[in-house]
Design an enzyme around this catalytic site. Structure first.
Site, PDB file in Angstrom:
ATOM      1  N   SER A  91       0.902  -1.271   0.059  1.00 52.27           N
ATOM      2  CA  SER A  91      -0.070  -0.059   0.146  1.00 52.27           C
ATOM      3  C   SER A  91       0.868   1.005   0.099  1.00 52.27           C
ATOM      4  O   SER A  91       2.077   1.266   0.523  1.00 52.27           O
ATOM      5  CB  SER A  91      -1.140  -0.007   1.372  1.00 52.27           C
ATOM      6  N   TYR A 144      -0.717  -0.803  10.448  1.00 53.79           N
ATOM      7  CA  TYR A 144      -0.941  -0.942   9.103  1.00 53.79           C
ATOM      8  C   TYR A 144       0.227  -0.542   8.275  1.00 53.79           C
ATOM      9  O   TYR A 144       0.713  -1.349   7.383  1.00 53.79           O
ATOM     10  CB  TYR A 144      -2.256  -0.462   8.638  1.00 53.79           C
TER      11      TYR A 144
END
Length: 253
Positions: free
Chosen positions: A137, A147
């Protein structure tokens, strides 16, 4: 025909990888927790494209299930030519307020399971060639709770492994999309458009997968779909982390 194994294949980018690879006549091994959704997707792909599709139900937060998937990758009698590490889920950004067991499971799925499956794939592919795609990401380039840390690990390891194992015919590519229209946000209870993110920043899943597959075929270590996200990543290299972290709080990439 080449065979691709895709984790997190029942929905989102995983399902899109399955559709695009089947359209290219690749046989598939689909991995996810939900057997019903996997079987439905497998039947659809067999009917539409006439490819062989194997279903492997597994929870990648469970070590025994990861071992089963790794054993399938290592099966020399039915070799895997492309591994797509796509399985994952998101948590609220407030680390101290999250349940620590959820955080550990998050780490196991994003990092440990991906590492174990890459280890099995590289060992099996060395000499004969193969490709690995790690779905990371844009969040991996900024400061954004666990994350971001997990995705940053995937990016860094992909860069190293792509250079290290190129001599063995193995490429490793981290695909780093930004906000993408998938079910990822719905599973977190967040609807696209409700995160304070302008509509031009949202990407189409088909475009993300198409560009990721193209960059993997070119042997690139990192693939950042869309010019606007390439520009954002460029800015992260010069802006102070406190600024990028503040912007990142607006939503989940």
């Amino acid at each position: 025909m080449p065979t691709a194994l895709i984790t997190g294949a029942s929905a989102g980018l995983g399902a899109e990888f399955a559709h695009q690879l089947a359209a290219r006549s690749a046989d598939l091994v689909l991995v996810a927790r939900g057997e019903t959704a996997l079987e439905a997707l497998a039947a659809e792909l067999r009917r539409q494209h006439g490819v062989a599709v194997e279903v492997l139900t597994a929870d990648l937060a469970v070590e025994a299930d990861v071992d089963r998937v790794a054993a399938r990758i290592a099966d020399a009698g039915h070799p895997i030519d492309l591994l797509v590490n796509n399985a994952g889920f998101g948590l609220p950004l407030h680390f101290a307020d999250n349940d620590i067991d959820d955080e550990v499971r998050h780490l196991r799925v994003h990092v440990e399971a991906s590492m174990r499956l890459m280890h099995a794939a590289i060992r099996a592919m060395r000499g004969r060639g193969g490709r690995i795609i790690n779905v990371a990401s844009v969040a991996g380039f900024i400061s954004r709770s666990t994350y971001s840390a997990c995705k940053g690990w995937l990016i860094g390891f992909s860069r190293w492994a792509n250079a290290e194992y190129a001599r063995d015919g193995v490429s490793v590519t981290a695909v780093c999309p930004g906000f993408t229209h998938t079910t990822f946000h719905e599973r977190m209870g967040l609807a696209p458009g409700h995160e304070g993110v302008p509509s031009p920043m949202w990407l189409n899943a088909a475009d993300v997968v198409r560009e990721g597959l193209r960059d993997a075929a070119r042997g690139r270590a990192v693939s950042i779909p869309s010019l606007r996200y390439k520009a954002i990543v460029g800015l992260t290299r010069v802006l102070p982390s406190r600024i990028t972290a503040g912007v990142a709080r607006r939503g989940r990439v």
